[in-house]
Design an enzyme around this catalytic site. Structure first.
Site, short mmCIF file in Angstrom:
data_model
loop_
_atom_site.label_atom_id
_atom_site.label_comp_id
_atom_site.label_asym_id
_atom_site.label_seq_id
_atom_site.Cartn_x
_atom_site.Cartn_y
_atom_site.Cartn_z
N ASP A 82 -0.21 -9.87 6.06
CA ASP A 82 0.39 -9.20 7.22
C ASP A 82 0.63 -10.23 8.33
O ASP A 82 -0.25 -11.05 8.63
CB ASP A 82 -0.62 -8.12 7.67
CG ASP A 82 -0.11 -7.24 8.80
OD1 ASP A 82 1.11 -7.01 8.87
OD2 ASP A 82 -0.97 -6.76 9.58
N HIS A 83 1.80 -10.19 8.94
CA HIS A 83 2.14 -11.08 10.07
C HIS A 83 1.86 -12.55 9.79
O HIS A 83 1.19 -13.23 10.59
CB HIS A 83 1.41 -10.65 11.35
CG HIS A 83 1.94 -9.37 11.91
ND1 HIS A 83 3.12 -9.29 12.62
CD2 HIS A 83 1.46 -8.11 11.84
CE1 HIS A 83 3.34 -8.03 12.96
NE2 HIS A 83 2.35 -7.29 12.49
N HIS A 206 5.04 -0.59 12.04
CA HIS A 206 3.76 -1.19 12.43
C HIS A 206 3.15 -0.31 13.52
O HIS A 206 3.83 0.53 14.10
CB HIS A 206 3.98 -2.61 12.96
CG HIS A 206 4.23 -3.60 11.86
ND1 HIS A 206 3.42 -4.69 11.64
CD2 HIS A 206 5.19 -3.66 10.91
CE1 HIS A 206 3.88 -5.37 10.60
NE2 HIS A 206 4.96 -4.77 10.14
N GLY A 208 0.56 1.95 13.34
CA GLY A 208 0.41 3.34 12.88
C GLY A 208 -0.72 4.10 13.57
O GLY A 208 -0.70 5.33 13.61
N ASN A 228 1.83 0.72 8.65
CA ASN A 228 0.64 -0.14 8.81
C ASN A 228 -0.42 0.55 9.67
O ASN A 228 -0.11 1.07 10.74
CB ASN A 228 1.02 -1.44 9.51
CG ASN A 228 1.84 -2.35 8.64
OD1 ASN A 228 2.25 -2.00 7.54
ND2 ASN A 228 2.09 -3.56 9.14
N VAL A 229 -1.66 0.47 9.19
CA VAL A 229 -2.77 1.08 9.95
C VAL A 229 -3.96 0.11 9.97
O VAL A 229 -4.43 -0.31 8.91
CB VAL A 229 -3.22 2.41 9.29
CG1 VAL A 229 -4.42 2.99 10.04
CG2 VAL A 229 -2.08 3.42 9.25
P1 13P Z 1 -2.50 -0.63 14.38
O1 13P Z 1 -3.67 -1.55 14.56
O2 13P Z 1 -1.95 -0.16 15.67
O3 13P Z 1 -2.78 0.47 13.43
O4 13P Z 1 -1.32 -1.51 13.74
C1 13P Z 1 -1.53 -2.13 12.52
C2 13P Z 1 -0.40 -3.03 12.19
O5 13P Z 1 0.74 -2.74 12.47
C3 13P Z 1 -0.72 -4.28 11.47
O6 13P Z 1 0.40 -5.05 11.25
#
Ligand code: 13P
Length: 281
Positions: A82-83, A206, A208, A228-229
Protein backbone atom coordinates in the site's frame (compact mmCIF):
# COMPACT_ATOMS: atom_id res chain seq x y z
CA UNK A 1 -8.06 -20.62 -3.56
CA UNK A 2 -5.34 -18.79 -1.68
CA UNK A 3 -2.80 -16.39 -3.17
CA UNK A 4 -4.17 -14.53 -6.22
CA UNK A 5 -3.56 -11.21 -7.97
CA UNK A 6 -5.42 -7.99 -7.27
CA UNK A 7 -6.60 -7.99 -10.88
CA UNK A 8 -8.27 -11.41 -10.50
CA UNK A 9 -10.03 -10.46 -7.26
CA UNK A 10 -11.29 -7.14 -8.61
CA UNK A 11 -12.45 -8.59 -11.94
CA UNK A 12 -14.77 -10.96 -10.10
CA UNK A 13 -16.01 -8.17 -7.83
CA UNK A 14 -16.70 -6.00 -10.87
CA UNK A 15 -18.69 -8.76 -12.60
CA UNK A 16 -20.76 -9.57 -9.50
CA UNK A 17 -21.19 -6.01 -8.18
CA UNK A 18 -19.61 -6.16 -4.72
CA UNK A 19 -16.61 -4.40 -3.17
CA UNK A 20 -13.47 -6.05 -1.78
CA UNK A 21 -11.89 -4.90 1.47
CA UNK A 22 -8.18 -4.15 1.42
CA UNK A 23 -7.15 -4.51 5.03
CA UNK A 24 -3.89 -3.14 6.40
CA UNK A 25 -2.02 -5.56 8.64
CA UNK A 26 0.90 -4.72 10.93
CA UNK A 27 1.82 -7.98 12.69
CA UNK A 28 0.95 -11.67 13.05
CA UNK A 29 -2.11 -10.98 15.19
CA UNK A 30 -3.72 -8.65 12.66
CA UNK A 31 -2.96 -11.16 9.89
CA UNK A 32 -4.60 -14.02 11.85
CA UNK A 33 -7.68 -11.91 12.68
CA UNK A 34 -8.06 -10.71 9.09
CA UNK A 35 -7.80 -14.18 7.55
CA UNK A 36 -10.17 -15.61 10.16
CA UNK A 37 -12.84 -13.02 9.24
CA UNK A 38 -12.41 -13.71 5.51
CA UNK A 39 -12.61 -17.50 5.93
CA UNK A 40 -15.61 -17.36 8.26
CA UNK A 41 -17.57 -15.07 5.92
CA UNK A 42 -16.29 -16.87 2.78
CA UNK A 43 -15.02 -13.63 1.30
CA UNK A 44 -12.14 -12.80 -1.04
CA UNK A 45 -9.88 -10.15 0.52
CA UNK A 46 -6.78 -8.08 -0.08
CA UNK A 47 -4.20 -7.93 2.70
CA UNK A 48 -1.89 -4.96 2.50
CA UNK A 49 1.13 -3.41 4.22
CA UNK A 50 1.72 0.35 3.89
CA UNK A 51 5.27 1.47 3.10
CA UNK A 52 5.09 4.22 5.73
CA UNK A 53 4.45 1.62 8.49
CA UNK A 54 7.42 -0.57 7.58
CA UNK A 55 9.57 1.27 10.11
CA UNK A 56 7.47 -0.51 12.76
CA UNK A 57 6.95 -3.82 10.91
CA UNK A 58 9.89 -4.56 8.57
CA UNK A 59 8.84 -5.90 5.18
CA UNK A 60 11.34 -8.80 5.27
CA UNK A 61 9.52 -10.11 8.38
CA UNK A 62 5.91 -9.01 7.79
CA UNK A 63 5.85 -9.84 4.06
CA UNK A 64 6.62 -13.59 4.32
CA UNK A 65 4.00 -13.95 7.08
CA UNK A 66 1.36 -12.28 4.90
CA UNK A 67 2.25 -14.49 1.94
CA UNK A 68 2.26 -17.72 3.95
CA UNK A 69 -1.11 -16.84 5.52
CA UNK A 70 -2.53 -16.07 2.06
CA UNK A 71 -1.24 -19.34 0.56
CA UNK A 72 -2.84 -21.37 3.35
CA UNK A 73 -6.13 -19.45 3.37
CA UNK A 74 -9.36 -21.16 2.31
CA UNK A 75 -10.41 -18.02 0.38
CA UNK A 76 -8.70 -15.97 -2.37
CA UNK A 77 -6.26 -13.42 -0.91
CA UNK A 78 -4.19 -10.83 -2.80
CA UNK A 79 -1.08 -9.59 -0.98
CA UNK A 80 -0.49 -5.92 -1.73
CA UNK A 81 1.99 -3.12 -0.96
CA UNK A 82 0.00 0.00 0.00
CA UNK A 83 1.29 3.50 -0.91
CA UNK A 84 4.64 2.44 -2.29
CA UNK A 85 6.73 5.51 -3.02
CA UNK A 86 10.25 4.02 -3.42
CA UNK A 87 11.10 1.76 -6.31
CA UNK A 88 13.48 -0.23 -4.07
CA UNK A 89 10.65 -1.05 -1.60
CA UNK A 90 8.29 -1.90 -4.46
CA UNK A 91 10.92 -4.26 -5.91
CA UNK A 92 11.48 -5.83 -2.48
CA UNK A 93 7.74 -6.57 -2.20
CA UNK A 94 7.67 -8.06 -5.71
CA UNK A 95 10.77 -10.18 -4.99
CA UNK A 96 9.07 -11.53 -1.87
CA UNK A 97 6.07 -12.59 -3.99
CA UNK A 98 3.51 -9.83 -3.42
CA UNK A 99 0.85 -10.18 -6.10
CA UNK A 100 0.18 -6.47 -6.28
CA UNK A 101 1.80 -3.11 -5.54
CA UNK A 102 0.57 0.45 -5.32
CA UNK A 103 2.72 3.27 -6.63
CA UNK A 104 1.61 6.56 -5.10
CA UNK A 105 2.69 9.46 -7.28
CA UNK A 106 -0.35 11.55 -6.37
CA UNK A 107 1.88 14.42 -5.14
CA UNK A 108 3.51 14.67 -8.60
CA UNK A 109 2.31 16.68 -11.61
CA UNK A 110 0.14 14.52 -13.91
CA UNK A 111 2.80 13.88 -16.63
CA UNK A 112 5.42 12.95 -14.04
CA UNK A 113 2.96 10.71 -12.18
CA UNK A 114 2.25 8.90 -15.48
CA UNK A 115 5.97 8.49 -16.26
CA UNK A 116 6.85 7.18 -12.76
CA UNK A 117 3.81 4.89 -12.64
CA UNK A 118 4.80 3.41 -16.02
CA UNK A 119 8.18 2.38 -14.58
CA UNK A 120 6.35 0.43 -11.85
CA UNK A 121 3.90 -1.11 -14.35
CA UNK A 122 6.84 -2.37 -16.46
CA UNK A 123 8.60 -3.78 -13.42
CA UNK A 124 5.48 -5.46 -11.99
CA UNK A 125 4.61 -7.10 -15.32
CA UNK A 126 7.88 -9.11 -15.09
CA UNK A 127 6.47 -10.68 -11.92
CA UNK A 128 2.89 -11.13 -13.19
CA UNK A 129 1.81 -8.71 -10.45
CA UNK A 130 -0.94 -6.06 -10.58
CA UNK A 131 -0.48 -2.31 -10.08
CA UNK A 132 -2.64 0.32 -8.36
CA UNK A 133 -1.91 4.04 -8.69
CA UNK A 134 -3.52 7.27 -7.48
CA UNK A 135 -4.76 10.35 -9.27
CA UNK A 136 -6.04 13.42 -7.46
CA UNK A 137 -5.00 13.32 -3.81
CA UNK A 138 -6.66 11.53 -0.90
CA UNK A 139 -6.67 13.77 2.19
CA UNK A 140 -4.96 13.13 5.56
CA UNK A 141 -2.07 10.63 5.59
CA UNK A 142 -1.75 6.89 6.09
CA UNK A 143 0.06 7.25 9.43
CA UNK A 144 -1.59 10.47 10.72
CA UNK A 145 1.76 12.28 10.42
CA UNK A 146 0.45 14.90 7.94
CA UNK A 147 -2.86 16.63 7.28
CA UNK A 148 -2.75 16.62 3.48
CA UNK A 149 -5.58 18.52 1.82
CA UNK A 150 -7.76 16.42 -0.44
CA UNK A 151 -7.53 17.27 -4.17
CA UNK A 152 -10.60 15.98 -6.01
CA UNK A 153 -9.80 13.79 -9.02
CA UNK A 154 -10.64 15.44 -12.34
CA UNK A 155 -12.38 13.16 -14.84
CA UNK A 156 -10.12 14.17 -17.77
CA UNK A 157 -6.96 13.60 -15.65
CA UNK A 158 -8.18 10.14 -14.64
CA UNK A 159 -8.83 9.26 -18.29
CA UNK A 160 -5.43 10.56 -19.46
CA UNK A 161 -3.69 8.80 -16.57
CA UNK A 162 -5.39 5.47 -17.24
CA UNK A 163 -4.76 5.61 -20.99
CA UNK A 164 -1.11 6.47 -20.34
CA UNK A 165 -0.40 3.76 -17.77
CA UNK A 166 -2.89 0.86 -18.14
CA UNK A 167 -2.93 0.30 -14.34
CA UNK A 168 -5.08 -2.50 -12.91
CA UNK A 169 -6.79 -0.33 -10.27
CA UNK A 170 -7.05 3.42 -9.82
CA UNK A 171 -7.37 5.22 -6.47
CA UNK A 172 -9.35 8.44 -6.65
CA UNK A 173 -10.10 11.36 -4.35
CA UNK A 174 -13.80 12.18 -4.06
CA UNK A 175 -14.11 13.52 -0.51
CA UNK A 176 -12.30 10.63 1.18
CA UNK A 177 -9.48 11.12 3.70
CA UNK A 178 -7.11 8.78 5.55
CA UNK A 179 -7.53 8.49 9.31
CA UNK A 180 -10.34 10.00 11.37
CA UNK A 181 -12.85 12.20 9.50
CA UNK A 182 -13.09 15.63 11.17
CA UNK A 183 -16.71 15.96 10.04
CA UNK A 184 -19.23 13.68 8.37
CA UNK A 185 -17.70 12.48 5.05
CA UNK A 186 -19.37 14.07 2.02
CA UNK A 187 -18.53 11.74 -0.83
CA UNK A 188 -19.02 12.87 -4.44
CA UNK A 189 -20.89 9.89 -5.87
CA UNK A 190 -21.55 11.56 -9.20
CA UNK A 191 -17.80 12.12 -9.68
CA UNK A 192 -17.17 8.37 -9.10
CA UNK A 193 -19.73 7.57 -11.81
CA UNK A 194 -18.12 10.02 -14.24
CA UNK A 195 -14.62 8.61 -13.67
CA UNK A 196 -15.96 5.06 -13.92
CA UNK A 197 -17.39 5.98 -17.33
CA UNK A 198 -13.94 6.76 -18.77
CA UNK A 199 -11.64 4.40 -16.81
CA UNK A 200 -11.98 0.67 -17.50
CA UNK A 201 -9.98 -0.36 -14.40
CA UNK A 202 -11.77 -0.85 -11.06
CA UNK A 203 -11.68 2.25 -8.84
CA UNK A 204 -10.25 2.31 -5.31
CA UNK A 205 -11.52 4.16 -2.23
CA UNK A 206 -8.83 4.94 0.35
CA UNK A 207 -9.78 6.18 3.82
CA UNK A 208 -12.51 3.60 4.42
CA UNK A 209 -12.63 4.09 8.22
CA UNK A 210 -15.60 6.18 9.35
CA UNK A 211 -17.74 5.80 6.20
CA UNK A 212 -21.30 4.53 6.72
CA UNK A 213 -22.53 1.21 5.32
CA UNK A 214 -25.00 3.06 3.05
CA UNK A 215 -22.24 5.27 1.64
CA UNK A 216 -19.95 2.27 1.06
CA UNK A 217 -22.71 0.57 -0.91
CA UNK A 218 -23.42 3.66 -2.96
CA UNK A 219 -19.69 3.99 -3.77
CA UNK A 220 -19.65 0.36 -4.93
CA UNK A 221 -22.69 0.92 -7.15
CA UNK A 222 -20.94 3.92 -8.71
CA UNK A 223 -17.74 2.00 -9.59
CA UNK A 224 -15.55 1.57 -6.47
CA UNK A 225 -14.39 -2.04 -6.14
CA UNK A 226 -11.46 -1.92 -3.68
CA UNK A 227 -11.90 -0.23 -0.30
CA UNK A 228 -8.96 0.35 2.06
CA UNK A 229 -9.44 0.08 5.82
CA UNK A 230 -6.80 0.61 8.48
CA UNK A 231 -7.68 3.14 11.22
CA UNK A 232 -10.95 1.41 12.18
CA UNK A 233 -9.12 -1.86 12.84
CA UNK A 234 -6.20 -0.35 14.75
CA UNK A 235 -8.57 1.79 16.85
CA UNK A 236 -10.73 -1.22 17.66
CA UNK A 237 -7.63 -3.11 18.83
CA UNK A 238 -6.53 -0.29 21.14
CA UNK A 239 -10.06 0.06 22.58
CA UNK A 240 -10.47 -3.67 23.19
CA UNK A 241 -7.05 -4.01 24.82
CA UNK A 242 -7.78 -0.97 27.04
CA UNK A 243 -11.04 -2.55 28.21
CA UNK A 244 -9.32 -5.85 28.88
CA UNK A 245 -6.64 -4.19 31.01
CA UNK A 246 -9.22 -2.11 32.90
CA UNK A 247 -11.31 -5.17 33.73
CA UNK A 248 -8.41 -7.39 34.72
CA UNK A 249 -5.15 -5.99 36.00
CA UNK A 250 -3.57 -9.47 36.00
CA UNK A 251 -3.86 -10.11 32.26
CA UNK A 252 -1.38 -12.64 30.95
CA UNK A 253 0.35 -12.17 27.61
CA UNK A 254 -1.75 -14.66 25.62
CA UNK A 255 -5.08 -13.23 26.74
CA UNK A 256 -3.80 -9.88 25.47
CA UNK A 257 -2.57 -11.53 22.23
CA UNK A 258 -5.99 -13.09 21.56
CA UNK A 259 -7.71 -9.81 22.32
CA UNK A 260 -5.75 -8.19 19.45
CA UNK A 261 -6.68 -11.02 17.06
CA UNK A 262 -10.33 -10.80 18.05
CA UNK A 263 -10.51 -6.99 17.66
CA UNK A 264 -8.97 -7.19 14.16
CA UNK A 265 -11.39 -10.00 13.27
CA UNK A 266 -14.45 -8.01 14.43
CA UNK A 267 -13.46 -4.92 12.42
CA UNK A 268 -12.62 -6.85 9.24
CA UNK A 269 -15.82 -8.91 9.45
CA UNK A 270 -17.93 -5.75 9.82
CA UNK A 271 -16.37 -4.25 6.69
CA UNK A 272 -16.63 -7.45 4.63
CA UNK A 273 -20.37 -7.53 5.36
CA UNK A 274 -20.70 -3.82 4.55
CA UNK A 275 -19.00 -4.37 1.16
CA UNK A 276 -21.16 -7.49 0.51
CA UNK A 277 -18.20 -9.65 -0.52
CA UNK A 278 -19.28 -12.37 1.94
CA UNK A 279 -20.30 -15.72 0.36
CA UNK A 280 -18.35 -14.88 -2.82
CA UNK A 281 -15.39 -17.19 -2.17
P1 13P B 1 -8.09 4.51 6.87
O1 13P B 1 -6.94 4.39 7.83
O2 13P B 1 -8.74 5.84 6.93
O3 13P B 1 -9.04 3.39 6.98
O4 13P B 1 -7.45 4.44 5.39
C1 13P B 1 -6.74 3.31 5.03
C2 13P B 1 -6.10 3.52 3.71
O5 13P B 1 -6.65 4.14 2.82
C3 13P B 1 -4.77 2.91 3.50
O6 13P B 1 -4.26 3.20 2.25
Amino acid sequence: MALVTLKQILQEADQSGYGVGSFNVVNMETIIGTIKAAEETRSPIIMQAAQVRLKHSPLHLLGPMMLEAAKRALVPVAVHLDHGTDLAVIKQALDLGFTSVMFDGSHLPLEKNIAETLKVVKLARNYGASVEAEIGRVGGSEDNSEDIEMVTTQVCDAQQFYEGTGVDALAIAIGNVHGIYKSKPRLQFQRIREIDGVVAAPLVLHGGSGITVDDFRQCIQCGIKKINVQTATLTNIVEQVKQLLQLNKQVDYFTYHHSIIDAAYVSVKHHIEAFQSNNHA
